[in-house]
Write an enzyme that holds these catalytic residues in place. Structure first.
Site, short mmCIF file in Angstrom:
data_model
loop_
_atom_site.label_atom_id
_atom_site.label_comp_id
_atom_site.label_asym_id
_atom_site.label_seq_id
_atom_site.Cartn_x
_atom_site.Cartn_y
_atom_site.Cartn_z
N GLU A 146 40.15 45.32 46.08
CA GLU A 146 39.58 44.32 46.16
C GLU A 146 38.47 43.89 47.31
O GLU A 146 38.77 42.79 47.84
CB GLU A 146 40.23 43.13 45.67
CG GLU A 146 40.91 42.87 44.53
CD GLU A 146 41.73 41.86 44.14
OE1 GLU A 146 42.28 41.74 42.98
OE2 GLU A 146 42.34 41.17 45.29
N GLU A 303 44.10 45.68 37.29
CA GLU A 303 45.08 44.51 37.58
C GLU A 303 44.83 43.38 36.49
O GLU A 303 43.60 42.79 36.01
CB GLU A 303 44.87 43.91 38.86
CG GLU A 303 45.66 44.74 39.96
CD GLU A 303 45.37 44.22 41.26
OE1 GLU A 303 45.61 42.86 41.26
OE2 GLU A 303 45.23 44.95 42.31
#
Length: 642
Positions: A146, A303
Site C-alpha cells: 500500500e 486484500e
C-alpha cells in the site's frame, strides 16, 4: 496468473509461536486456501539489528507452505522499517506540511525521497530474493505494501531537493515553470531553482500549479521506489512476476495509471466503508477500476475483509452471506484471486480488531464457516479463471484532475470529482451496465459510449482524444465543470468548457454554484451547480426556467456529444444516461430488478458466465440475454453459463 482462482490471505507467522504454524497450514487446507502473502511486515524479524539477518525461521515458514501445496506472494518487507531505522537515521523520517517530523511507532515511517531509506529497502529486498530465488513456494513478488497509504507526501529538505530535481527534468527553464504556474500572481516569480519549496504551511492559499506538481512529484517518488525494488527482483528472479497492492478507487494520492504500467499484474485492496449507503456499489467501482488498470485482463484482489475492519469510526461487522457476496462481486468483475487481510486475527497490535479468515473465537464461528464454504465454491468456479469482462462504456478519470480540483480556491467545495464519478458509475450499476474506467489519453477504441462526469483538468491530448472518439461515431456525455483548465491548472480562455467548447457546441460564460435545488423545464432537479451557457450549434434537450440550456446534444462527425450544465439529481441522471446509452446502443448484461447486480465474464472460445448477485431482502427474477429466467434468492449469488 494461473488458471485457478487464488484464495487466501496475509499470513503473519512472526506474530505467533511456532507451534501454531502447522495448525495454521492444516486449517488453510481445510478452508481451500492455495495462496498466502507472507513477509509483509516482517522486516524487524528478518533484520533485527542493522546488517544482521535472521532467515532461519522464515525458511521453515516457506518450507511448510511448499510441503502443503500453498503458494506464496512473497513480500519485500519495506513498508514498515524497524525501530533501529528511525533511531539511527532520523533524517530519513517523514515530515508533514507543518514541519513536524513523524517518528517510528506505526508503519511507513520513511521519507519516500530519502536515499538512506532506498538503500536499506533495496538491501533487505536483495537479501530476501537471494535467499528464496530457487524456493518452490513463491508464486509472485508482493513489493512493499500500500504505497503512500500514510506517507504519500513528505515536506522535508530532502524531499524539497528531490522536488527541485524533478521540476528541472520537467521544465526546460525557470521561465517555463513561472509561466506554467502563473507566478506573476501574488509576486511569486522565481529567479533561482533553490527558492522553490514544497507546498508547506503558508498564510493563505498555496500556488495551484506548485501544489499540483508536488502531488505529481510525490506519486512519482513512490513509483520510483517500486521500480527500484522491482528491477532488482527481476534481475535476481526473472521467473517470478511482481506486483504491489494498489488501493484503486479509495486512495487517490498515487497515480494508479502510472503504477499499473509498471506491475506484471494489477493487484488491489478494497474495504467497505460502513458509512456509505450502498457500499457494495462502491466495491463495484473499485473492482471495475482495478480491471481497467490491468487493461481488461484478470487481476488480483490482494486484500479485503471477512467482516469488520479496525480503522473506521464504526467498524460494522458483515451480515451473514455478505462475505460471499463481496467476494463473488470482485470475481464477477474480473478478479482471478480473492484474498483477505488477514489469515489469523492478531492478538495484539493496532489491527487486533480487524477481522480475519480465522477469527479470535476460532473455527466454531460464522466467519470460519463462510470462509471454508467460499473456498470450496471458488474451487468449483475454476473454469471462470482467465475469462474477461467486456464493457461498452468507459468513464474517464485522472488523478491529476482530482489533485488540481482539490485546491481549496474553487467555485464550490460541493462538487467532489471522485464522488461524482462514483455517482455516474452507480447509475450504470443500477441499470445492469458494466463500465470500464479509462485515462483521458487512453485508447477508447471498442467503446460505444464515453462518460466524463468530472474532469476539471484535461491535457490537449486528452481533449483531442475524446473529440476523435466522437468523430469516429462514438457518443459522449460530459458533466459540468469539465475541460476547464490545462495540464498546469491554467484556465482555458474564451469561454468554458474550454477544452471541448467546439465539440459540445456550447459556450459557458459564468458558473453559478447553488445552495439549493433548481428545477428544469422537464421537471428534473439540478443541485450544487449551474452554468450560464449558450448553445452554439448544439440542440437544447432540457433547460432552466430562464431558458439557458441544462442538457445539450451536438452532432460531431459521425457521433454526438452531450453536455450537462448542472449536477442532476439521481433520478434525472439515470434518465439522461438511459438516453445516451440507447443512442450508443449499450445494453445491460441482463434484465434485473433494482438491487440485483449482473455482470458477464467470457473466454475467447465463447464460454461465458453470468453473475447475478442479489443485494436485496427479497427474491428476484433475472432474465438472461438468451431469454432464460433465473430466480436469485434474497442475498444470494447465482453463476450460470452464458
Amino acid at each position: 496468473m494461473p488458471d485457478v482462482i487464488s484464495y487466501g490471505g496475509d499470513w503473519s507467522p512472526e506474530q505467533w509461536p511456532e507451534e501454531t504454524w502447522k495448525q495454521d497450514v492444516a486449517l488453510m487446507r481445510e478452508a481451500g486456501v492455495n495462496r498466502v502473502s507472507v513477509g509483509i511486515f516482517s522486516w524487524s524479524a528478518l533484520e533485527p539489528v542493522e546488517g544482521v539477518f535472521d532467515f532461519d525461521w522464515f525458511d521453515r515458514v516457506l518450507d511448510l507452505l511448499a510441503a502443503n501445496g500453498i503458494r506464496a506472494n512473497l513480500a519485500t518487507p519495506t513498508a514498515a522499517p524497524p525501530p533501529w531505522f528511525g533511531d539511527a537515521y532520523p533524517e530519513a523520517l517523514p515530515v508533514d506540511a507543518d514541519g513536524r517530523r513523524l517518528y517510528h511507532g506505526s508503519r511507513q515511517g520513511f521519507c519516500p525521497s530519502s536515499p538512506i531509506y532506498r538503500d536499506k529497502a533495496l538491501r533487505i529486498a536483495e537479501q530476501v530474493a537471494l535467499r528464496y530465488r530457487d524456493h518452490p513456494a513463491p508464486a509472485m513478488w508482493h513489493v512493499h505494501n500500500e504505497y503512500g497509504c500514510h506517507n504519500a507526501r513528505c515536506y522535508c529538505d530532502t524531499s524539497a531537493a528531490a522536488f527541485r530535481a524533478w521540476l528541472r527534468s520537467h521544465y526546460a527553464s525557470l521561465d517555463e515553470l513561472n509561466d506554467a504556474w502563473g507566478t506573476a500572481f501574488w509576486s511569486q516569480r522565481y529567479t533561482d531553482w533553490a527558492q522553490i519549496l514544497p507546498p508547506r504551511a503558508t498564510p493563505s492559499f498555496t500556488n495551484p500549479g506548485l501544489q499540483l506538481d508536488f502531488r505529481r512529484f510525490s506519486s512519482d517518488a513512490l513509483l520510483e521506489l517500486y521500480i527500484g525494488e522491482r528491477d532488482l527482483l527481476r534481475k535476481l528472479t526473472p521467473h517470478v512476476p511482481a506486483t504491489t497492492n494498489l488501493m484503486a478507487g479509495a486512495h487517490w494520492d498515487m497515480d494508479c495509471w502510472a503504477f499499473a504500467a509498471e506491475v506484471d499484474v494489477v493487484s488491489t485492496d478494497h474495504y467497505l466503508i460502513g458509512a456509505r449507503p450502498e457500499p457494495h456499489i462502491d466495491l463495484a467501482f473499485a473492482a471495475d477500476y482495478a480491471r481497467s488498470l490491468n487493461g481488461g485482463r484478470p487481476w488480483l484482489l490482494m486484500e479485503h475483509s471477512t467482516s469488520a475492519v479496525n480503522w473506521q469510526p464504526r467498524n460494522l461487522a458483515k451480515a451473514p452471506g455478505e462475505l460471499r457476496r463481496n467476494s463473488l462481486s470482485h470475481l464477477a468483475r474480473g478478479a482471478d484471486g480473492i484474498m483477505f487481510f488477514q489469515w489469523r486475527a492478531s492478538r495484539a497490535g493496532a489491527e487486533k480488531w480487524h477481522s480475519a479468515m480465522l477469527p479470535h473465537a476460532g473455527t466454531d464461528t460464522k466467519i470460519w464457516r463462510e470462509v471454508t464454504a467460499l473456498g470450496a465454491e471458488l474451487a468449483g468456479l475454476a473454469d471462470v479463471a482467465g475469462s474477461t469482462v467486456e464493457a461498452g462504456v468507459a468513464l474517464l478519470v485522472d488523478h491529476s484532475s482530482v489533485w488540481a480540483q482539490d485546491h481549496p480556491a474553487q467555485p464550490s467545495s460541493d462538487l467532489d470529482p471522485v464522488e461524482e464519478a462514483k455517482r455516474w458509475h452507480a447509475a450504470l450499476w443500477r441499470a445492469g451496465v458494466t463500465c470500464d474506467l479509462a485515462h483521458p489519453e487512453g485508447d477508447l477504441t471498442g467503446y460505444r459510449l464515453v462518460l466524463v462526469p468530472a474532469l476539471y483538468l484535461v491535457s490537449d491530448a486528452g481533449a483531442a482524444n475524446l473529440a476523435e472518439f466522437v468523430r469516429r461515431g462514438g457518443v459522449a456525455l460530459v458533466g459540468p465543470y469539465s475541460g476547464i483548465v490545462d495540464e498546469h491548472d491554467r484556465v482555458r480562455l474564451g469561454g468554458y468548457p474550454g477544452a471541448w467548447r467546439d465539440l459540445l457546441g456550447v459556450r459557458v460564460e459564468e458558473f453559478f454554484p447553488l445552495d439549493g435545488p433548481i428545477r428544469l423545464v422537464s421537471g428534473a432537479t439540478g443541485t450544487v451547480w449551474s452554468e450560464v451557457a449558450h448553445a452554439d450549434g448544439a440542440e437544447v434537450l432540457d433547460a432552466y426556467a430562464t431558458g439557458e440550456p441544462a442538457w445539450t446534444r451536438n452532432a460531431w462527425g459521425a457521433g454526438a456529444a452531450h453536455y450537462l450544465t448542472t449536477r442532476l439529481d439521481d433520478d434525472a441522471l439515470a434518465g439522461v444516461l438511459a438516453a445516451v446509452r440507447a443512442e450508443a446502443g449499450v445494453e445491460p448484461a441482463a434484465e434485473a430488478p433494482p438491487g440485483v447486480e449482473v455482470v458477464r465474464r467470457s473466454h475467447a472460445d465463447g464460454r461465458a458466465y453470468l453473475f447475478a448477485i442479489n443485494h436485496t431482502a427479497g427474491d428476484a427474477a433475472v432474465t438472461t440475454p438468451a431469454g432464460e429466467t433465473i430466480i436469485v434468492r434474497a442475498g444470494d449469488v447465482v453463476v450460470v453459463p452464458g
